[in-house]
Design an enzyme around this catalytic site. Structure first.
Site, PDB file in Angstrom:
ATOM      1  N   ASP A 118       0.850  -1.016  -0.213  1.00 53.08           N
ATOM      2  CA  ASP A 118      -0.127  -0.126   0.026  1.00 53.08           C
ATOM      3  C   ASP A 118       1.354   1.152   0.382  1.00 53.08           C
ATOM      4  O   ASP A 118       2.128   1.297   0.111  1.00 53.08           O
ATOM      5  CB  ASP A 118      -1.010   0.168   1.528  1.00 53.08           C
ATOM      6  N   TRP A 174       0.955   1.281  -6.665  1.00 53.66           N
ATOM      7  CA  TRP A 174       1.854   2.442  -6.781  1.00 53.66           C
ATOM      8  C   TRP A 174       0.615   2.925  -7.875  1.00 53.66           C
ATOM      9  O   TRP A 174       0.870   4.453  -7.496  1.00 53.66           O
ATOM     10  CB  TRP A 174       3.100   1.680  -7.400  1.00 53.66           C
ATOM     11  N   PRO A 175       0.671   2.297  -8.679  1.00 49.17           N
ATOM     12  CA  PRO A 175      -0.513   3.460  -9.872  1.00 49.17           C
ATOM     13  C   PRO A 175      -0.970   5.072  -9.164  1.00 49.17           C
ATOM     14  O   PRO A 175      -1.306   5.493  -9.435  1.00 49.17           O
ATOM     15  CB  PRO A 175      -0.466   2.255 -10.724  1.00 49.17           C
ATOM     16  N   TYR A 210      -1.429   5.914  -6.269  1.00 53.16           N
ATOM     17  CA  TYR A 210      -0.916   6.671  -5.262  1.00 53.16           C
ATOM     18  C   TYR A 210      -0.380   7.661  -6.570  1.00 53.16           C
ATOM     19  O   TYR A 210      -0.500   9.074  -6.280  1.00 53.16           O
ATOM     20  CB  TYR A 210       0.491   6.390  -4.273  1.00 53.16           C
ATOM     21  N   ASP A 247     -10.360   2.842  -3.575  1.00 49.66           N
ATOM     22  CA  ASP A 247     -10.936   1.910  -3.716  1.00 49.66           C
ATOM     23  C   ASP A 247     -12.414   1.715  -3.300  1.00 49.66           C
ATOM     24  O   ASP A 247     -13.116   2.261  -3.140  1.00 49.66           O
ATOM     25  CB  ASP A 247     -10.430   1.578  -1.751  1.00 49.66           C
TER      26      ASP A 247
END
Lengths: 437, 437
Positions: free
Chosen positions: B171, B206-207, B209, B236
């Site tokens: 995360d 990763w992508p 964020y 999410d």
């Protein structure tokens, strides 16, 4: 504290709907599955009966549902009205100016259908519109947009009564939505029904059309309650939890405005529209939420579903005996939203409360969150209208029909996401012999 | 036409996830039911294990789910990973700087849990965060917000591998969300996992964020696919149909942006987040919609539900054999939204299509309407990628496992509101012996 509202005594005195009407109605699930073409109320093309015969607005559909609703579990629960909504008429009035049901879809006519429904111990409702055409484009009650009186109202009221119709919904498409036009028109139709001598439940879309008109004075709910047995205040329900939530929020936000809550009572009910339970858009959890909130609002329980295709779980929601008992409580006092926490994905919730005839209090805890796990929600007695903040109260779960023990001052429990806990609180002296679980 | 994408061959070469991973994960349904207090990722307080022991993030919860998922129907369908999400750790690292699972909730430790899960023929996943703390506030992989390398990554990768962990979700809370910080951090952790010699499925947030950081260059999906076995692109998921619809719309709208679709393939999957099927917010109709659309998107099928409390109807959705076969198709080519009609309550719909390894085509017709009755929806062959517009194709309903006949050029059918029809189209010469229904 629990005395009847003064206005309830001046409600339409046709003797019907002393508790909120219960039954089934064609619109939500079957819409205008009829003769094909564009339907104004829906916005786009509906399937035609040729494409979708199983769902066709027809005497066959009504008889199939009547046969199910006549079964002891449904009839015993209180479901009574079979209401046909729009799209039942022939496209034109008879040469004599009378309405006739579509000859293909209602080949035996309305009188025969009413007789059949009555023979099953049920009631039959129908629909028309306070405009030149119904929303679906079928003949309306008015001869022009400004609805010069009496339009077709006298002749149609006699027709409905002659058929043995027990309930009439009056919609408002294709009309000028002002007090000047709609107020006299809705009065006129109600008086025409009264003149027939037949007790006909009069369901008015009047307030909703005034509400959405530009520049009009507010809805006069006091008069609405004197003229109509039930009335739509807000948007048509659609088959989604978002639609259900939007309606409940609107009622919670506007309960005190224009006397909406003060006007209702036995014989005169605010109508947040049909129950979706058993259709496509509500989960089982959400279906319970609609049933609970409709019941605490003393709403008409008009199912807008397909009773031929109903899972056992959804059927149990619609037959929840102790939930229905709150809806049908003889005091007839609509519940209020007494607490709301908005704005967060987790923890957002409503608390609704309603005083009952025997001095009990009904409470709905509604979890508005979406974030995964259930939430621990609660309330204290004064919030739900129990004045003695430390009184010992027996708490009962009305869907589960299970006692949750005696509590003093407050209660809390986990509540499923997008779901409810519906409770009855009774002074503990009358309940202690039941014991706590 | 159906050859592998060039990029698929440069995906992370750890041998895992040659088809989209299938399994179960704690987060969506159980969140951070753990030690109590505020959880950054959730926004508000979650229940603690003391309040809600049945739903506690613990070895007991994982073992209970492992025992269910080991049953032939689940394991046979392809479900394999049991993934623990946030809130499994002790609040502090050991004096030696190592991660340890919460001593109360995982009393036998992670090695014993992994051994047990492996003994059932399943795989165990865990979670950490590319920041100073996880979203729930537990120890993260970084020693500071800018994630000076290698942080704890080397030691933690060895710990995970030593425990026998098979999957790791990384995360991104409590970190600076820039290419400058996250790109080297995600590379570093992936390399640390590779150095352990244990094949560990590497799942990267990763992508998502990078996407939500202000002023950053776009996500580089090409590199993501070289470094990670699966990755989250978007928000999410929450327990509602609105959330499901929002994710699908986002994928449909952004499929071509930054090479998102071009980057995926065997070993490297776009991850629209967990399946809600069996929770509170989706009706049965909507649950089928999520299952169908996830499968046509070649998405990981990670259930975020409570397998101990699952209705037979919802279980059947999750075990739909021919739907899963589309998800797991060895070509591994994510489907695309090939048509969308927006903006109307009635008639709004999507068409999605995906080419399959044997030359068949999978199609999902998704009814986005809410207005009561089902809608007649359809498509023609070129729209779904069948070049020969008049070719005779056998059409099969994948949920119902029922042949719908041979059709030339187009197909249409009623589709439930907020529901789908999921189809497989096969050239008719190979299917005619099956016969049409």
């Amino acid at each position: 504290m629990l005395s009847l509202l003064p206005l309830a005594s001046v409600a339409l005195d046709n003797g019907v709907a002393r508790t909120p009407p219960m039954g089934w109605m064609t619109w939500e699930r079957f819409r205008c599955t009829a003769d094909g073409g564009d339907v104004a109320g829906g916005g786009t093309s509906q399937p035609s009966c040729a494409e979708d015969p199983e769902n066709c607005i027809s005497e066959r559909l009504v008889r199939q549902h009547a046969e199910i609703m006549a079964r002891p579990e449904w009839r015993g629960a209180g479901y009574e009205y079979l209401n046909i909504d729009d799209c039942w008429e022939n496209w034109r009035r008879s040469p004599g100016g009378k309405l006739t049901p579509n000859s293909t879809r209602f080949p035996h006519g309305m009188r025969a259908l009413a007789d059949y429904v009555h023979s099953l111990g049920l009631k039959l409702g129908t629909y028309n519109d306070m405009g030149t055409e119904t929303c679906g484009g079928y003949p309306g009650e008015c001869k022009d947009e400004s609805c010069s009186l009496p339009g077709y109202m006298g002749v149609d009221a006699a027709t409905y009564a002659g058929w043995g119709i027990d309930s009439l919904k009056m919609d408002g498409c294709h009309s000028v939505h002002t007090h000047g036009v709609l107020d006299p028109a809705y009065r006129c139709m109600g008086e025409a029904l009264n003149r027939t001598g037949r007790p006909v439940l009069y369901s008015c879309s009047w307030p909703d059309y005034i509400r959405t008109a530009k520049g009009e004075a507010p809805v006069n709910y006091t008069e609405t309650a004197m003229r109509c047995n039930m009335w739509r205040m807000y948007n048509d329900i659609q088959d989604s939890y978002e639609s259900v939530s939007g309606i409940i929020d609107w009622v919670g936000d506007h309960a005190e405005a224009n006397g909406m809550l003060a006007a209702q009572g036995p014989g005169a009910w605010n109508d947040p529209d049909m129950l979706l339970v058993g259709n496509f858009g509500l989960s089982l959890t959400q279906a319970k939420a609609q049933m609970a909130l409709w019941s605490i609002m003393a709403a008409p329980l008009m199912m807008g579903n397909d009773l031929r295709r109903l899972s056992e779980e959804m059927k149990a929601v619609l037959l929840a005996r102790e939930v229905i008992a709150v809806d049908q409580d003889p005091l007839g006092k609509q519940g209020r939203r007494v607490f709301q926490l908005k704005g967060s994905q987790c923890g957002a919730h409503d608390v609704w409360a309603r005083p009952l005839a025997n001095g009990d209090t009904a409470v709905v805890l509604w979890n508005r969150g979406v974030c995964g796990t259930h939430s621990l929600l609660g309330f204290d007695w004064p919030t739900v209208g129990v004045a003695d903040a430390s009184r010992r109260m027996a708490v009962r779960d009305l869907f589960e029909q299970r006692d949750l023990g005696v509590h003093a001052g407050s209660f809390s429990s986990f509540v499923d996401l997008s779901g409810v806990l519906m409770l009855r609180l009774s002074p503990a002296e009358g309940a202690e012999h039941r014991g706590a679980s």
